[in-house]
Enzyme design. Structure first.
Site, PDB file in Angstrom:
ATOM      1  N   GLY A  40       0.944  -1.361   0.038  1.00  0.00           N
ATOM      2  CA  GLY A  40      -0.076   0.097   0.165  1.00  0.00           C
ATOM      3  C   GLY A  40       1.032   1.233   0.074  1.00  0.00           C
ATOM      4  O   GLY A  40       1.538   1.485   0.844  1.00  0.00           O
ATOM      5  N   GLY A  64      -0.175   4.268  -0.456  1.00  0.00           N
ATOM      6  CA  GLY A  64      -0.788   5.631  -0.197  1.00  0.00           C
ATOM      7  C   GLY A  64      -0.465   6.753   0.682  1.00  0.00           C
ATOM      8  O   GLY A  64       0.683   6.697   0.704  1.00  0.00           O
ATOM      9  N   GLN A  65      -1.234   7.286   1.268  1.00  0.00           N
ATOM     10  CA  GLN A  65      -0.789   8.151   2.353  1.00  0.00           C
ATOM     11  C   GLN A  65      -0.105   7.669   3.825  1.00  0.00           C
ATOM     12  O   GLN A  65       0.826   8.215   3.836  1.00  0.00           O
ATOM     13  CB  GLN A  65      -2.086   9.030   2.888  1.00  0.00           C
ATOM     14  CG  GLN A  65      -2.829   9.567   2.068  1.00  0.00           C
ATOM     15  CD  GLN A  65      -2.468  10.783   1.827  1.00  0.00           C
ATOM     16  OE1 GLN A  65      -1.226  11.052   1.308  1.00  0.00           O
ATOM     17  NE2 GLN A  65      -3.170  11.864   2.020  1.00  0.00           N
ATOM     18  N   GLY A  68       1.262   4.589   3.746  1.00  0.00           N
ATOM     19  CA  GLY A  68       2.567   3.984   2.956  1.00  0.00           C
ATOM     20  C   GLY A  68       3.650   4.962   2.861  1.00  0.00           C
ATOM     21  O   GLY A  68       4.932   4.645   3.053  1.00  0.00           O
ATOM     22  N   ASP A 111       2.394  -1.247  -4.552  1.00  0.00           N
ATOM     23  CA  ASP A 111       1.053  -0.604  -4.833  1.00  0.00           C
ATOM     24  C   ASP A 111       0.555  -1.215  -6.068  1.00  0.00           C
ATOM     25  O   ASP A 111       1.306  -1.439  -6.927  1.00  0.00           O
ATOM     26  CB  ASP A 111       0.948   0.691  -4.729  1.00  0.00           C
ATOM     27  CG  ASP A 111      -0.786   1.252  -4.365  1.00  0.00           C
ATOM     28  OD1 ASP A 111      -0.796   1.924  -3.194  1.00  0.00           O
ATOM     29  OD2 ASP A 111      -1.403   1.270  -5.229  1.00  0.00           O
ATOM     30  N   ILE A 153      -2.418  -2.412   9.114  1.00  0.00           N
ATOM     31  CA  ILE A 153      -2.910  -1.067   9.487  1.00  0.00           C
ATOM     32  C   ILE A 153      -4.443  -0.868   8.837  1.00  0.00           C
ATOM     33  O   ILE A 153      -5.179  -0.185   9.455  1.00  0.00           O
ATOM     34  CB  ILE A 153      -2.218  -0.276   9.307  1.00  0.00           C
ATOM     35  CG1 ILE A 153      -0.569  -0.254   9.622  1.00  0.00           C
ATOM     36  CG2 ILE A 153      -2.492   1.365   9.439  1.00  0.00           C
ATOM     37  CD1 ILE A 153       0.213   0.836   9.481  1.00  0.00           C
ATOM     38  N   HIS A 168     -10.637  -1.572  17.572  1.00  0.00           N
ATOM     39  CA  HIS A 168     -10.334  -0.303  16.762  1.00  0.00           C
ATOM     40  C   HIS A 168     -11.803   0.137  16.211  1.00  0.00           C
ATOM     41  O   HIS A 168     -11.890   0.323  15.149  1.00  0.00           O
ATOM     42  CB  HIS A 168      -9.261  -0.336  15.780  1.00  0.00           C
ATOM     43  CG  HIS A 168      -8.867   0.775  15.213  1.00  0.00           C
ATOM     44  ND1 HIS A 168      -8.438   2.039  16.176  1.00  0.00           N
ATOM     45  CD2 HIS A 168      -8.518   1.402  14.012  1.00  0.00           C
ATOM     46  CE1 HIS A 168      -8.053   2.985  15.262  1.00  0.00           C
ATOM     47  NE2 HIS A 168      -8.241   2.748  14.157  1.00  0.00           N
TER      48      HIS A 168
END
Ligand code: TXD
Length: 321
Positions: free
Chosen positions: A10, A12-13, A15, A34, A119, A176
């Site tokens: 991943g 993204g943000q 990662g 990704d 995560i 969570h």
């Protein structure tokens, strides 16, 4: 000591921030994966080009090929959609379970001996699914939620008391989600109960309880508070930092006691579920789970949170995962 190989699934943000933090701390060589073409390569190049200024010489590679994660020592998974305003974490279940299944199949193929930190949301279900598909031992598949939720709680207490957050110890247990359990009784400032300091500040027990209750509620909703402000995604700096604390404890065998999403086999009266509890993290992953005495109210809150995890996992199974 051989350098560790860290695979980030991943790009993204979260990662991206993870890559930068790992590079700056020289935790290991990074492979950033990704499915989006060019995205991880672009982030890796951007971060690598800061190496002279930041003074790191680890390798950072972006890729769309799972083969590149081969032999990774540590895998951190952030693949999956984040929340948009108005969504709950559980709304992400179907989409992210599909993504997690494919991620897990590839980790099983290319890095079956790794320790994994998950995560992606909904966290408790995604950890469960990843472990089930990879077959990696439970103690080597760990979810990140509690470190962040606890840091949020600690931050609010520090602001309220006007003291350094470095001196706050506060822990959040459970799943969570909105049912998470911030432990008020154990929250302290360098050993001094936070509630005692609040009572002294306000000179009134009722007011102190009210203020603490507000901090507990804000902690539970803290993810949503950020989503509402960002509008296009969810928190990413703090989740990345939290996973780094876990990764460091594993890589350097620090044996830190961190609240993490761990597989329970009877601890806290819970059997066969991944739930947030304090655990010792070392080179073997979760090396011990630390049980503590909960009063009736705390245990009831934890049981309620576990029920939410249970029904989420049941939904996932019903969906065929
Ligand atoms: O504390 C926590 N556990 C969390 C979790 C706190 C905040 C956010 N949390 C969750 O992490 C969030 O709800 C998401 O499920 C994940 C990742 O959040 P991020 O903010 O990094 O999301 P992005 O920026 O959308 O990045 C996700 C990336 C994106 O680049 C996709 O192209 C990629 O995941 N993606 C995939 N990668 C690999 N393989 C597959 N199949 C795939 N599908 C999408």
């Amino acid at each position: 000591m051989a350098r560790k190989k860290i695979a980030l699934i991943g790009g993204g943000q979260i990662g991206g921030v993870l890559t930068q933090l790992i590079a700056q701390r020289q935790l290991g060589d990074v492979v950033l994966f990704d499915i989006v073409e060019d995205l991880p390569q672009g982030k890796a190049l951007d971060i690598a080009e800061a190496s002279r200024v930041d003074g790191f010489d680890i390798s950072v590679k972006g890729t769309n090929s799972y083969k590149d994660i081969e032999g990774a020592d540590l895998v951190i998974v952030t693949a999956g959609l984040p929340r948009k305003p108005g969504m709950s974490r559980d709304d992400l279940l179907t989409t992210n379970a599909q993504i997690m299944k494919s991620v897990a199949e590839n980790v099983k193929n290319y890095a079956p001996n790794s320790i994994a930190i998950i995560i992606s949301n909904p966290l408790d279900a995604m950890v469960t699914l990843f472990q089930k598909v990879t077959g990696i031992s439970h103690h080597k598949v760990i979810g990140q939620a509690g470190v962040l939720d606890s840091s949020r709680f600690a931050t609010f207490i520090a602001w309220e008391l006007g003291v350094s957050v470095k001196d706050i110890n506060a822990m959040v247990l459970g799943g969570h989600g909105d049912t998470m359990v911030p432990l008020v009784r154990y929250a302290n400032v360098n050993g001094i109960p936070a509630m005692e300091l609040l009572e002294r500040k306000y000179g009134d027990k009722t007011k102190a309880v009210e203020v603490m209750k507000a901090m507990v509620e804000r902690t539970k909703m803290a993810g949503g508070e950020v989503v509402k402000l960002l509008k296009t995604g969810s928190a990413f700096y703090s989740p990345a930092s939290s996973a780094i604390a876990m990764a460091e404890s594993i890589i350097y065998d620090e044996k830190r006691v961190l609240p993490v999403c761990a597989y329970l086999q009877g601890e806290f009266g819970i059997n066969g579920y991944y739930v947030g509890v304090p655990a010792v993290l070392g080179e073997n992953g979760i090396e011990n789970i630390l049980e503590l005495t909960l009063d009736q109210e705390e245990q009831a809150a934890l049981d309620n949170s576990v029920n939410a995890v249970r029904s989420l996992v049941a939904d996932m199974v019903r969906l065929g995962f």
